[in-house]
Design a protein around this motif. Structure first.
Motif, PDB file in Angstrom:
ATOM      1  N   TRP A  29      48.279  46.471  46.027  1.00  0.00           N
ATOM      2  CA  TRP A  29      47.823  47.264  44.892  1.00  0.00           C
ATOM      3  C   TRP A  29      48.813  47.020  43.760  1.00  0.00           C
ATOM      4  N   SER A  30      48.485  47.525  42.578  1.00  0.00           N
ATOM      5  CA  SER A  30      49.368  47.203  41.447  1.00  0.00           C
ATOM      6  C   SER A  30      50.754  47.821  41.617  1.00  0.00           C
ATOM      7  N   ASP A  31      50.865  48.896  42.393  1.00  0.00           N
ATOM      8  CA  ASP A  31      52.189  49.489  42.555  1.00  0.00           C
ATOM      9  C   ASP A  31      52.919  48.988  43.812  1.00  0.00           C
ATOM     10  N   THR A  32      52.285  48.049  44.542  1.00  0.00           N
ATOM     11  CA  THR A  32      52.993  47.501  45.704  1.00  0.00           C
ATOM     12  C   THR A  32      53.419  46.053  45.465  1.00  0.00           C
ATOM     13  N   THR A  33      52.914  45.452  44.411  1.00  0.00           N
ATOM     14  CA  THR A  33      53.329  44.085  44.091  1.00  0.00           C
ATOM     15  C   THR A  33      53.248  43.881  42.577  1.00  0.00           C
ATOM     16  N   ASP A  34      54.083  42.977  42.067  1.00  0.00           N
ATOM     17  CA  ASP A  34      54.077  42.716  40.629  1.00  0.00           C
ATOM     18  C   ASP A  34      52.846  41.945  40.212  1.00  0.00           C
ATOM     19  N   LYS A  35      52.474  41.008  41.048  1.00  0.00           N
ATOM     20  CA  LYS A  35      51.374  40.125  40.664  1.00  0.00           C
ATOM     21  C   LYS A  35      50.516  39.821  41.882  1.00  0.00           C
ATOM     22  N   ARG A  36      49.315  40.360  41.917  1.00  0.00           N
ATOM     23  CA  ARG A  36      48.427  40.056  43.031  1.00  0.00           C
ATOM     24  C   ARG A  36      47.844  38.658  42.829  1.00  0.00           C
ATOM     25  N   GLY A  37      47.358  38.047  43.908  1.00  0.00           N
ATOM     26  CA  GLY A  37      46.768  36.718  43.736  1.00  0.00           C
ATOM     27  C   GLY A  37      46.245  36.170  45.044  1.00  0.00           C
ATOM     28  N   ILE A  38      45.604  35.005  44.956  1.00  0.00           N
ATOM     29  CA  ILE A  38      44.979  34.477  46.161  1.00  0.00           C
ATOM     30  C   ILE A  38      45.994  33.974  47.187  1.00  0.00           C
ATOM     31  N   LYS A  39      47.220  33.766  46.752  1.00  0.00           N
ATOM     32  CA  LYS A  39      48.231  33.301  47.720  1.00  0.00           C
ATOM     33  C   LYS A  39      48.446  34.334  48.831  1.00  0.00           C
ATOM     34  N   GLU A  40      48.084  35.571  48.530  1.00  0.00           N
ATOM     35  CA  GLU A  40      48.293  36.630  49.520  1.00  0.00           C
ATOM     36  C   GLU A  40      47.155  36.730  50.530  1.00  0.00           C
ATOM     37  N   LEU A  41      46.067  36.040  50.263  1.00  0.00           N
ATOM     38  CA  LEU A  41      44.874  36.202  51.117  1.00  0.00           C
ATOM     39  C   LEU A  41      45.143  36.069  52.624  1.00  0.00           C
ATOM     40  N   PRO A  42      45.902  35.065  53.051  1.00  0.00           N
ATOM     41  CA  PRO A  42      46.061  34.932  54.503  1.00  0.00           C
ATOM     42  C   PRO A  42      46.906  36.027  55.143  1.00  0.00           C
TER      43      PRO A  42
END
Lengths: 288, 189
Positions: A29-42
């Motif tokens: 979520w926006s308060d758990t990471t600076d920048k969300r993205g597809i790299k996190e998918l796996p």
């Protein structure tokens, strides 16, 4: 709004299903990471639970990229329209509104305006996600009118060039000559270049692309949402072919999209000078 | 197959068409009768303690700790389930679930009867469920099952439940737990 209001009361943790616990513990979520993205998918819990689309459907993949790229999912409302995507929305852990067919940009307008009035201190994003029938055909009027009015919403069109969900009727986005089950004589007119209409109609950011490159989709979604948040309407046209309607197998969607990267969906990108300035500033701040 | 409702609009003969309405402030509803809150609490406790597979269905208003009252209620509901020897199955999501729900571990307002049938639940408390979804769920359960439904509502109650306790905030929940303990010892359970 923070994600703290979604915290499960400890008394009920043992009875809550795993996917809900996972959303709290492993989703970003926006308060758990600076920048969300597809790299996190796996590695992280996706906001889309298992879905009921066809095996190998490129639309399902594209939606996963879109959801992974939302900058502030807990403060995002997605407005959708009838179509195959409707089958996925019940599985999304976000606020979604199903509008009448074609009305999605009008509904999104109302939601965005009320959110701005109700929560003046919180940045709320409204994203329209609909197919080409709803965006370019039956709902074309509502789509364009929202661009004319400079509404702060992002419109994403999952363009499969056909009314796939109802058996294969031609839409405004169908290319000339294309034959479908319900369009047996072939389409008589050219495909509407919606991404160009979007520019003419006042969008600050407009792109035509396929969903073949996840990173590119995620980047475009993120940029489009930021531009819509601070400047005005933005539009993304993403090719997500209906493999069933064009007679492909489950493993052939990606190849089809890659081929179209050079043809009907050759990259088109328009960024207004104000939007360019804004994106450069956001990049400097590390938000892009 | 459910009957057509009196207005031929709802597929179910809803309580309001049978002249049943929510109780006034300070009162409760037991089947068709408006009674004192304490009388209803005793009866609810008795039904829950003596029915097969009694279950509590907590909804999102108590499942998530979004304010102090919700956190307090969660503790009390847990205590209530222990006093009543009741199982808990959460109604955590109102959206219809495809392809189908796991009736063993969840209940959904759009087809609550599936969970009740699957677990053979004969008495159930709905608590912390938003009004409109409680209304939908209770109407379906009322018509499709033989489950004795109890609405513990923070507002004005639900006429489609067999028993309605209205204005149930943490103070009233504490009162109910106290009564339930008394009933339990009276029944020698």
């Amino acid at each position: 709004m923070g994600t703290h209001i979604y915290k499960i009361n400890p008394e009920f943790r043992d009875i809550m299903p795993k996917e809900i616990i996972d959303l709290e513990e492993n989703a970003t979520w926006s308060d758990t990471t600076d920048k969300r993205g597809i790299k996190e998918l796996p590695e992280t819990k996706e906001l889309l639970e298992e879905h009921s689309l066809c095996a190998g459907c490129p639309e399902a993949a594209a939606l996963r990229y879109v959801l992974a790229a939302l900058p502030k999912p807990e403060d995002t409302v997605i407005v959708n329209s009838t179509g195959c995507t409707s089958l996925m929305f019940p599985h999304i852990a976000l606020h979604t509104v199903h509008s009448l067919f074609g009305n999605q940009n009008a509904v999104a307008t109302g939601i965005k305006r009320v959110l701005d009035w109700r929560f003046p201190d919180i940045e709320k994003d409204v994203v329209v996600l609909a197919g080409d029938g709803a965006t370019v055909d039956i709902g074309l009027d509502y789509t364009l009118q929202s661009f004319f009015r400079q509404e702060n919403i992002t419109t994403i069109c999952f363009d499969n060039e056909v009314y796939a969900n109802t058996g294969g009727q031609e839409s405004g986005a169908t290319p000339k000559g294309q034959v479908f089950k319900m369009a047996p004589t072939g389409k008589k007119f050219e495909k509407v270049k919606m991404w160009e209409l979007a520019v003419t109609s006042g969008c600050h950011y407009s792109m035509n692309m396929t969903a073949s490159a996840p990173k590119a989709v995620a980047k475009a979604v993120r940029e489009a949402i930021f531009v819509a948040r601070y400047l005005g309407p933005t539009f993304l046209n993403i090719y997500t072919p209906c493999i069933l309607e064009i007679g492909l197998n489950a493993n052939e969607g990606l190849r089809e999209m890659k081929e179209q990267d050079k043809e009907r969906f050759a990259a088109f990108k328009f960024v207004s000078p104000e939007a360019e300035e804004l994106l450069a500033k956001l990049k400097e701040e590390g938000r892009l | 197959m459910a009957n057509q409702g009196p207005a031929y609009y709802s597929p179910y003969p809803t309580a309001v068409y049978e002249g049943i309405i929510t109780p006034p402030e300070g009162k409760a509803l037991l089947l068709t009768k408006v009674v004192d809150e304490e009388t209803a609490m005793r009866e609810v406790a008795r039904v829950m303690l003596t029915s097969e597979n009694a279950t509590i269905f907590p909804g999102p208003q108590v499942l998530y700790g979004y304010n102090e009252e919700a956190k307090k209620k969660a503790k009390l509901i847990k205590e209530m389930s222990e006093v009543l020897n009741a199982k808990m199955i959460p109604m955590y999501d109102y959206r219809p679930k495809y392809p189908k729900i796991d009736a063993e571990v969840e209940i959904n307002p759009n087809h609550p009867n599936l969970t009740i049938w699957h677990n053979n639940i004969k008495a159930a408390i709905f608590i912390g469920v938003h009004c409109h979804y409680a209304n939908v769920a209770l109407k379906i359960v009322r018509c499709e099952t033989d489950c004795y439904t109890i609405a513990m509502c923070g507002l004005s109650g639900h006429e489609d439940a067999m028993a309605t306790l209205r204005d149930m905030h943490s103070h009233e929940l504490e009162k109910f737990i106290k009564i339930a303990r008394e009933v339990k010892s009276e029944l020698k359970l």
